[in-house]
Design a protein around this motif. Sequence first.
Motif, mmCIF file in Angstrom:
data_model
loop_
_atom_site.group_PDB
_atom_site.id
_atom_site.type_symbol
_atom_site.label_atom_id
_atom_site.label_comp_id
_atom_site.label_asym_id
_atom_site.label_seq_id
_atom_site.Cartn_x
_atom_site.Cartn_y
_atom_site.Cartn_z
ATOM 1 N N LEU A 74 8.101 -3.097 4.064
ATOM 2 C CA LEU A 74 7.254 -2.026 4.599
ATOM 3 C C LEU A 74 8.116 -0.855 5.068
ATOM 4 O O LEU A 74 9.206 -1.055 5.618
ATOM 5 N N THR A 76 7.743 3.694 6.232
ATOM 6 C CA THR A 76 6.850 4.841 6.342
ATOM 7 C C THR A 76 7.634 6.128 6.105
ATOM 8 O O THR A 76 8.818 6.210 6.452
ATOM 9 N N THR A 119 5.812 0.864 16.172
ATOM 10 C CA THR A 119 4.894 0.095 15.306
ATOM 11 C C THR A 119 5.588 -1.130 14.721
ATOM 12 O O THR A 119 4.959 -1.947 14.055
ATOM 13 N N LEU A 121 8.170 -0.873 12.543
ATOM 14 C CA LEU A 121 8.856 -0.539 11.294
ATOM 15 C C LEU A 121 10.348 -0.363 11.528
ATOM 16 O O LEU A 121 10.777 0.172 12.553
ATOM 17 N N VAL A 343 0.122 0.314 10.446
ATOM 18 C CA VAL A 343 1.117 -0.700 10.076
ATOM 19 C C VAL A 343 0.541 -2.093 10.340
ATOM 20 O O VAL A 343 0.676 -3.012 9.527
#
Length: 375
Positions: A74, A76, A119, A121, A343
């Motif tokens: 993952l 962003t 989040t 990340l 997320v």
Amino acid sequence: MSFGPILERLEHYPYEELWKELGPQDVRRALSRDRLEERDLLALLSPAAEPFLEVMAQKAQRLTRTHFGYAMQLFTPMYVSDFCINKCTYCSFSADFEFPRKRLSMDQLRKEAETIAATGLKHVLMLTGESRQATPMDYLVDCVHVLREFFPSVSIEIFPLRTEEYRQLVEAGADGLTLYQEVYHRETYSQIHVKGPKRVYRNRLEAPERACQAGFRNVNIGALLGMYEWRREAFHACMHARYLQDKYRDCEISLSAPRFRPYLGEYDPQSLVSDRNLVQILLAYRLFMPRAGITLSTRENGELRDHLVHLGITKMSAGVSTEVGGHTGEGTPQFEISDDRSVEDIRLMLYKAGFQPVFKDWDCLAEPAGQAIRL
Ligand code: SF4
């Protein structure tokens, strides 16, 4: 040798005839092979492969599980500047449009980074428009240093640089590069890049190779689908990826298949790419390049993304904003996204689908001096 001469050879293929000539026997042969060659990729992208999508999906899934298990990385994107001197007919940041342009200060960047890091990340993709005046090398290096305080893995999606400039960013702690050719078809490239340094096709085409030479760990390329006939564009992007993978074995080569999205202007895509076409492209990519990462962005809607995760995808974006400072405030989006889930939403979706969401799979040894990574 660079990819340029190879592309020149590929450009001479009689594509219209090939799409008619390739038949089910060519698709079956491609499906029976372990290492696919050029003609196999053409067969998988041809109209003859359309009735074989289910069989292609089964093999693509097997290959993905063999090489990547159920892991799904993952990340962003994070826009740090929307200043741009190029006129690209498909982008809101084009110099054609008047809106209050923004460039994050290091304090603003820290706040954005803090919000994203909260989040969970650990991998961020830093983006800018093209303006060496607004975002010179020392600004970009500073951005990477700040982002490395918050994220073990920092990738960049910025204008093409020279090899020694890429090296500076690698030394600052960046480990990944995303750079799409946008369109491989030269005439279309020159029509949609109306003004600015981006008009120099070859500079962009050779930039991913310069990034490999500069020491990036991961290089992600692709064609912006919709700009020209999609079968040919997907073929050229995938051949480009194979060329890089064969030549730079210590660099992880990835592919994306971004589809054109609405933006501030009114560009009409030349070649519509249906959901089914997109599935065919992703499956052909996986079968041709079993070890390549394949990235799926929020250009696609949530329902489709939930289905596509099973077809060879290895990286997904989550909690996305395409605005400068969009994680802590508001700006002008580069284009509209189709999946605005958080997320946490994506993490839960992946668990339910049987995947292991991976937030961190990498830590860079080149820690900026005196700065500790927050884990
Ligand atoms: S696509 Fe990139 S280079 Fe072109 S206008 Fe948008 S930000 Fe600028």
